[in-house]
Design an enzyme around this catalytic site. Structure first.
Site: not given
Length: 148
Positions: A13-14, A21, A26, A75, A78, A99, A101, A108
């Site tokens: 998502p996103n 964003r 990012y 990726n 969230a 995985e 990111h 974070r």
């Protein structure tokens, strides 16, 4: 493994909002920019590159990778911090899973420190921005070659 390796690169998502964003976190590359970099880095391997904002669709695509991919780069965004469903779908795979990111979740907010994906992944790449995708493609190709 097929003669031409097949990499599935799945995005949660996103990530369709990359470049817009929170670019300070990012980066400014769009998802289309990242896809082009993945294809170039794959050097002839087939890249199936997808993004969805829907958890169930992501689970379906992970399940599809069981039969159609030689490696999976995920990726989860969230969903990595919330989805047991992703974890369970990944556990059904017998191919390498990376995985990925863009940021470093460990640096974070506390709620990002837990990943349900990590325990089902072969390895994790985090904190390298868009370049992390290229690293993930390189790692996936190495893992495919080692399995052949």
């Amino acid at each position: 493994m097929s003669e031409t390796p097949v990499l599935h690169v799945l995005n949660g998502p996103n990530l369709n909002l990359l470049g817009v964003r929170e670019p300070d976190i990012y980066g400014r590359d769009t998802l289309a920019d990242i896809e082009r970099r993945c294809v170039a880095t794959a050097a002839g391997a087939e890249v199936v590159f997808r993004q969805t904002n829907h958890e169930g669709v992501l689970v379906d695509w992970i399940q599809e990778a069981r039969e159609g991919a030689d490696a999976l780069i995920l990726n989860p965004a969230a969903y990595g911090h919330t989805s047991v469903a992703l974890h369970d779908a990944l556990k059904a795979l017998s191919i390498p899973v990376i995985e990925l990111h863009l940021s470093n979740p460990a640096a974070r907010e506390a709620f990002r420190h837990r990943s349900y994906v990590s325990s089902a992944a072969t390895g994790v790449i985090a904190g390298f921005g868009a370049a992390g995708y290229e690293l993930a493609v390189q790692a996936a190709l190495i893992l495919i070659r080692e399995r052949a």
